[in-house]
Design an enzyme around this catalytic site. Structure first.
Site, PDB file in Angstrom:
ATOM      1  N   CYS A 171       0.765  -1.296   0.023  1.00 30.92           N
ATOM      2  CA  CYS A 171      -0.025  -0.030  -0.046  1.00 30.92           C
ATOM      3  C   CYS A 171       0.935   1.361   0.017  1.00 30.92           C
ATOM      4  O   CYS A 171       2.081   1.030  -0.581  1.00 30.92           O
ATOM      5  CB  CYS A 171      -0.910  -0.106   0.903  1.00 30.92           C
ATOM      6  SG  CYS A 171      -0.101   0.243   2.804  1.00 30.92           S
ATOM      7  N   ARG A 172       0.545   2.273   0.225  1.00 32.13           N
ATOM      8  CA  ARG A 172       1.458   3.643   0.336  1.00 32.13           C
ATOM      9  C   ARG A 172       2.504   3.401   1.432  1.00 32.13           C
ATOM     10  O   ARG A 172       3.588   3.574   1.198  1.00 32.13           O
ATOM     11  CB  ARG A 172       0.629   4.759   0.890  1.00 32.13           C
ATOM     12  CG  ARG A 172       1.400   6.045   0.561  1.00 32.13           C
ATOM     13  CD  ARG A 172       0.468   7.363   0.880  1.00 32.13           C
ATOM     14  NE  ARG A 172      -0.345   7.282   2.178  1.00 32.13           N
ATOM     15  CZ  ARG A 172       0.099   7.608   3.363  1.00 32.13           C
ATOM     16  NH1 ARG A 172       1.509   8.420   3.261  1.00 32.13           N
ATOM     17  NH2 ARG A 172      -0.581   7.537   4.326  1.00 32.13           N
TER      18      ARG A 172
END
Length: 116
Positions: free
Chosen positions: A67-68
């Site tokens: 994810c980020r």
């Protein structure tokens, strides 16, 4: 990391520089984040869609979830582990660390790739 709703689960992690070349990269970010910039060859499956699309995630080989920054992907790894998957690892630091490590990032919108 532990999530009270999931119980204490050890989250296996891998650094961006140690991701195997043949790993299945599973990007669980939202559509706008994916469009702005993702790892080449990654597979997009937003976090909220994982339970309904579990059969799309390989049972064999290395699966690296991203994810980020590593929080959402960590929760997905915990969920997958609780559902019998032992081939999943969290990308330590997410796409932010991937980019910082000099790994390639591509976009889907014709704009310069960027990590949102």
């Amino acid at each position: 990391m532990s999530n009270p709703r999931l119980g204490a689960v050890q989250i296996p992690e891998v650094s961006p520089t140690d991701v195997p070349d043949d790993a299945y990269l599973l990007d669980v970010r939202e559509d706008d984040e994916w469009t702005a910039g993702h790892a080449p060859g990654a597979h997009h499956l937003p976090m909220m869609d994982v339970p309904a699309r579990l059969d799309e995630i390989p049972l064999d080989g290395d699966v690296v979830v991203v994810c980020r920054s590593g929080g959402r992907s960590g929760r997905v790894v915990a969920y997958l582990a609780q559902n019998g998957r032992d081939n999943v690892r969290n990308l330590d630091g997410g796409m932010q660390m991937w980019e910082a490590a000099g790994k390639p990032v591509v976009s889907e919108d014709g704009q310069p790739a960027r990590v949102l």
